[in-house]
Each structure stands twice: as structure tokens, then as C-alpha cells.
Design a protein around this motif. Structure first.
Motif, PDB file in Angstrom:
ATOM      1  N   GLY A 105       0.805  -1.217   0.000  1.00 16.04           N
ATOM      2  CA  GLY A 105       0.000   0.000   0.000  1.00 16.04           C
ATOM      3  C   GLY A 105       0.836   1.262   0.000  1.00 16.04           C
ATOM      4  O   GLY A 105       2.070   1.238  -0.099  1.00 16.04           O
ATOM      5  N   ARG A 108      -2.514   7.840   1.315  1.00 19.62           N
ATOM      6  CA  ARG A 108      -3.677   8.441   0.647  1.00 19.62           C
ATOM      7  C   ARG A 108      -4.026   9.708   1.420  1.00 19.62           C
ATOM      8  O   ARG A 108      -4.832   9.687   2.346  1.00 19.62           O
ATOM      9  N   SER A 203      -4.537   0.377   0.402  1.00 27.37           N
ATOM     10  CA  SER A 203      -4.541  -0.262  -0.910  1.00 27.37           C
ATOM     11  C   SER A 203      -5.979  -0.289  -1.412  1.00 27.37           C
ATOM     12  O   SER A 203      -6.927  -0.315  -0.626  1.00 27.37           O
ATOM     13  N   GLY A 204      -6.119  -0.292  -2.755  1.00 30.29           N
ATOM     14  CA  GLY A 204      -7.454  -0.357  -3.327  1.00 30.29           C
ATOM     15  C   GLY A 204      -7.858   0.941  -3.984  1.00 30.29           C
ATOM     16  O   GLY A 204      -7.187   1.971  -3.844  1.00 30.29           O
ATOM     17  N   GLU A 209     -10.839   1.875  -0.704  1.00 36.15           N
ATOM     18  CA  GLU A 209      -9.541   1.412  -0.223  1.00 36.15           C
ATOM     19  C   GLU A 209      -9.650   0.826   1.177  1.00 36.15           C
ATOM     20  O   GLU A 209     -10.595   1.088   1.911  1.00 36.15           O
TER      21      GLU A 209
END
Length: 319
Positions: A105, A108, A203-204, A209
């Protein structure tokens, strides 16, 4: 070399790149391969090194604390790196350092403009859920981290040279010129103590996420849940706005977090004690965040948002 000796057998470093987002230390992703030259999953380790003189002096305590916490959390539900080695004095590495596994990851930190509110809300709720999990962790009495320490006092606060609302700053400083709420007013718990979006990996896709890692455990302490909630809220105020920040505590409580201070004056104390440690302009964190995808957080904007956060807190809790 200390790093090579600390890696598993038949593993070697083949590359390095600087990781962004840190302020107190330099973080390096070291790419590793096995004896056949195959990249190791998850393709490397992380080297944390204290290079600034102030942090070098305090490195033994900071790194030994982080090493203990990583070992404590290794079998638990909080996604943390696995400790590989620690050199708290720099006797083997070039600087006081800690070597750990690489977590998946990345940061963000949101967008400077135009991010859908639903994406921000999802991220904030994820932060709250993870913090509630951290606070539920209960180490054995002998393994409890140190008691929390204040990062500022009323006499040490550095006020802005030209504040927009000087009366707000004066009132905020006045309100922390008191004894901290007594331990009997809260249930001490396991604190990250520097929990914010700059220390959480996701992550995502945006809006969906999930948290894949929580890093930077050098300040881990035992104390009131309000401190971690206050610190994360302040970061949200700087990255987004005061309304988003004020809503974090509600998310935290809905996710099963610890009871926060029942007395509004105590609640305000914890918020202000944290926010004023960022004074005069929150540039300390804004510098790292600019390098990690938020170039809009100039010193001027960070200073304005910090003042707006103080205003919002006083309007909400100063009765």
C-alpha cells in the motif's frame, strides 16, 4: 554491512529508493532478491534512519521503543511491519536505524480539490475503525509503553507572528494553562500517539480502499484515547477542513472506540494540547505532506487551517 547481515540467509539488496512522507527520519525501500535473483515477496525491506542531530540524540529511546512495539503487535490484528533488526546507537549502520519488512500500500492524503465527499468519508471511517482496534490492544502489564508525554505547554507554545485572530490563540493557550485531566477521569489505553493519514497505508481504489499498514511507532504511549483522536482530527483539519476533523470522534465512537472525555472542558484540553504543539503554522507536517502528494499545503495555508481548527474547537467546546 549491517543491513546485509540482518537479512535472511541468501538474500541481498539490489536497489534502494527514498520513501516520501516522513519528517523525523529518512525512510528507504531496499529491494531484495534471493540467491537465484528472484525478487523477494513483498519485494524488499524498509530501512528507517535518524540523520538529523536532534533525532540522533534521542534515537536510542525512540528506536528501542518502536522495536518493542513491533514485536508486541506482530501476532495481533493491527497491520504492522515485522522487525528484522535495530541499531539504536548507529554503532553498526551509518546512522541509528531500524530494519523492518515492507508493508503493502501507500499514503492516501486526499486531493487538494475536487475529491468526492464519499471518498473522504470512507477514508475517515477506515481511520476511525483502525484506531479503535489499536486502542483495544492490551499488552501485559510489563509490556505497557511509557506514560504519555505532552508535546507542548502554555509557556512553550510558539504563536504566529501575525495571526488572523489573535484572541483565538490567546484563549487556546489560556485553556491549556491548567493541570491535565487526572488519570481517574479516563481509562488509560495503548496509544499510537502519532496516528494520522501520513502514518497509515492504504490499498485499493479511491472510495473503496482498505488499510494495509500502520507505521511509525516511536511515540507509542499509554494514556487517554482522546490524545490519539485529537491528533488524527488535527491532521484531518489540515488536510481537509474543520468539519471533517470534528466528525472523526463520532466515527471513532461508532466503531467501538474507547469512551472519550465526558467533560467538554477536558475534551477541549486534549484537542488544544495537541493542536498547539503544531504551532505556529503546522509547517512541520505540511513539509512532509507536500512531498507526498499535497503541494497545496503551503505554510500559509497550513497556518490558516490550524487557526480555523482552533476556532472550530472553541466554538464547539468552550462554553
Amino acid at each position: 554491512m549491517w543491513v546485509d547481515r540482518s537479512l535472511p540467509a541468501d538474500t541481498r539488496v539490489v536497489g534502494a529508493r527514498r520513501l516520501r512522507g516522513g519528517w523525523t527520519s529518512e525512510m528507504w525501500h531496499l529491494e531484495t532478491v534471493d540467491a537465484e535473483g528472484t525478487p523477494n515477496a513483498p519485494n524488499g525491506v524498509v530501512l528507517r534512519s535518524f540523520v538529523r542531530e536532534f533525532f540522533r540524540r534521542h534515537a536510542p529511546g525512540l528506536l528501542e521503543r518502536e522495536a518493542r512495539v513491533l514485536d508486541l503487535l506482530a501476532p495481533g490484528p493491527v497491520p504492522t511491519a515485522r522487525l528484522l533488526a535495530v541499531d539504536p546507537t548507529g554503532g553498526h549502520a551509518d546512522h541509528p536505524s531500524l530494519l523492518m519488512t515492507l508493508l503493502p500500500g501507500g499514503l492516501r492524503l486526499g486531493q487538494s480539490a475536487g475529491e468526492p465527499p464519499a471518498h473522504i468519508d470512507h477514508r475517515v471511517r477506515s481511520l476511525a475503525r483502525q484506531l479503535a482496534d489499536i486502542h483495544r490492544f492490551e499488552p501485559a502489564p510489563a509490556d505497557r509503553p511509557r506514560t504519555w508525554q505532552a508535546w507542548t505547554t502554555a509557556d512553550r507554545v510558539r504563536l504566529p507572528a501575525d495571526p488572523g485572530r489573535p484572541e483565538v490563540w490567546r484563549r487556546a493557550v489560556e485553556l491549556i494553562r491548567r493541570e491535565a485531566p487526572a488519570p481517574g477521569t479516563y481509562r488509560p489505553c495503548f496509544l499510537h500517539r502519532d496516528y494520522h493519514l501520513g502514518n497509515v497505508l492504504f490499498s485499493g481504489p479511491p472510495g473503496g480502499e482498505r488499510i494495509t499498514g500502520v507505521v511509525d511507532w516511536v511515540e507509542t504511549s499509554t494514556g487517554p484515547a482522546d490524545l490519539d483522536v485529537a491528533h488524527c482530527s488535527a491532521s484531518l483539519a489540515l488536510l481537509h477542513d474543520a468539519d471533517t476533523a470534528l466528525g472523526f470522534a463520532d466515527h471513532y465512537l461508532r466503531e467501538g472506540g474507547r469512551d472519550l472525555a465526558a467533560n467538554p472542558a477536558d475534551r477541549l484540553y486534549w484537542y488544544l494540547l495537541d493542536a498547539l504543539a503544531l504551532a505556529p503554522d503546522a509547517e512541520k507536517v505540511a513539509t512532509a505532506w507536500r512531498g507526498a502528494g499535497r503541494p497545496d499545503l503551503t505554510p500559509e495555508r497550513a497556518g490558516v487551517r490550524l487557526e480555523e481548527w482552533l476556532v472550530a474547537l472553541l466554538e464547539r467546546f468552550d462554553r
